[in-house]
Design a protein around this motif. Structure first.
Motif, PDB file in Angstrom:
ATOM      1  N   GLU A   4       0.854  -1.188   0.000  1.00 24.28           N
ATOM      2  CA  GLU A   4       0.000   0.000   0.000  1.00 24.28           C
ATOM      3  C   GLU A   4       0.887   1.234   0.000  1.00 24.28           C
ATOM      4  OE1 GLU A   4      -3.326   1.842  -0.383  1.00 24.28           O
ATOM      5  OE2 GLU A   4      -3.662  -0.169   0.357  1.00 24.28           O
ATOM      6  N   PRO A   5       0.875   2.000  -1.083  1.00 18.66           N
ATOM      7  CA  PRO A   5       1.686   3.216  -1.126  1.00 18.66           C
ATOM      8  C   PRO A   5       1.371   4.139   0.047  1.00 18.66           C
ATOM      9  CG  PRO A   5       0.788   2.737  -3.285  1.00 18.66           C
ATOM     10  CD  PRO A   5       0.129   1.790  -2.319  1.00 18.66           C
ATOM     11  N   GLY A   6       2.394   4.512   0.767  1.00 23.43           N
ATOM     12  CA  GLY A   6       2.237   5.433   1.877  1.00 23.43           C
ATOM     13  C   GLY A   6       2.056   4.766   3.229  1.00 23.43           C
ATOM     14  N   PHE A   7       1.799   3.453   3.257  1.00 22.88           N
ATOM     15  CA  PHE A   7       1.538   2.790   4.533  1.00 22.88           C
ATOM     16  C   PHE A   7       2.760   2.826   5.453  1.00 22.88           C
ATOM     17  CE2 PHE A   7       1.627  -1.066   7.206  1.00 22.88           C
ATOM     18  CZ  PHE A   7       0.581  -0.748   8.050  1.00 22.88           C
ATOM     19  N   GLU A   8       3.919   2.526   4.928  1.00 22.36           N
ATOM     20  CA  GLU A   8       5.105   2.457   5.783  1.00 22.36           C
ATOM     21  C   GLU A   8       5.438   3.806   6.411  1.00 22.36           C
ATOM     22  OE1 GLU A   8       9.545   0.498   5.830  1.00 22.36           O
ATOM     23  OE2 GLU A   8       8.445   0.570   3.959  1.00 22.36           O
ATOM     24  N   SER A   9       5.338   4.881   5.644  1.00 23.37           N
ATOM     25  CA  SER A   9       5.605   6.207   6.222  1.00 23.37           C
ATOM     26  C   SER A   9       4.498   6.598   7.197  1.00 23.37           C
ATOM     27  CB  SER A   9       5.760   7.260   5.122  1.00 23.37           C
ATOM     28  OG  SER A   9       4.600   7.320   4.327  1.00 23.37           O
TER      29      SER A   9
END
Length: 140
Positions: free
Chosen positions: A53-58
């Motif tokens: 999921e783009p943005g999940f880790e940040s």
């Protein structure tokens, strides 16, 4: 039970990618997708959790750290969230199949460990925030 957890996360990730008309600015091979993929697997229990999921880790870096919640609380919340999610999968006329593609097989009697429960819980919070969904017991 292989690939038991978050098959739906992959579907959500595909949906969120879209087919936009924007050109890619970074073509160096170090795409942000690699940074936004979290994978945990345990072959002895035959489960795997992949969050693409783009943005999940940040976003995860801004949340309460590991150890903030107890494992029993996370398991309880996850059971509730998975039940709600799976109910929505079964109602495609009411809830988008793009968001709720496949059921998640989460057995509350199985000990998935702290890390899996922590990531799954935070993914559900992220999912609710990003897609403006409200689950019973969620933070919104």
């Amino acid at each position: 039970m292989k690939n038991l957890l978050l098959i739906a996360a992959f579907c959500v990730a595909l949906y969120s990618c879209g087919t936009g008309n924007e050109t890619m600015k970074n073509t160096s091979g170090n795409s942000n997708t690699e940074k936004d993929t979290i994978r945990i697997a345990n072959d002895s229990l035959e489960y795997e959790i992949m969050i693409i999921e783009p943005g999940f880790e940040s976003w995860l870096a801004t949340q309460p750290p590991r150890g903030f919640y107890g494992q029993s609380l996370l398991e309880s919340k996850n059971y509730s969230f998975v039940s709600e999610y799976n109910n929505r999968v079964l109602q495609p006329a009411k809830y988008s199949h793009n968001l709720y593609a496949e059921q998640i097989n989460y057995d509350p009697a199985l000990d998935y460990g702290y890390e899996v429960n922590y990531l799954l819980y935070n993914y559900f919070i992220y999912f609710q925030d990003k897609y403006n969904q409200k689950f019973i017991g969620g933070r919104n």
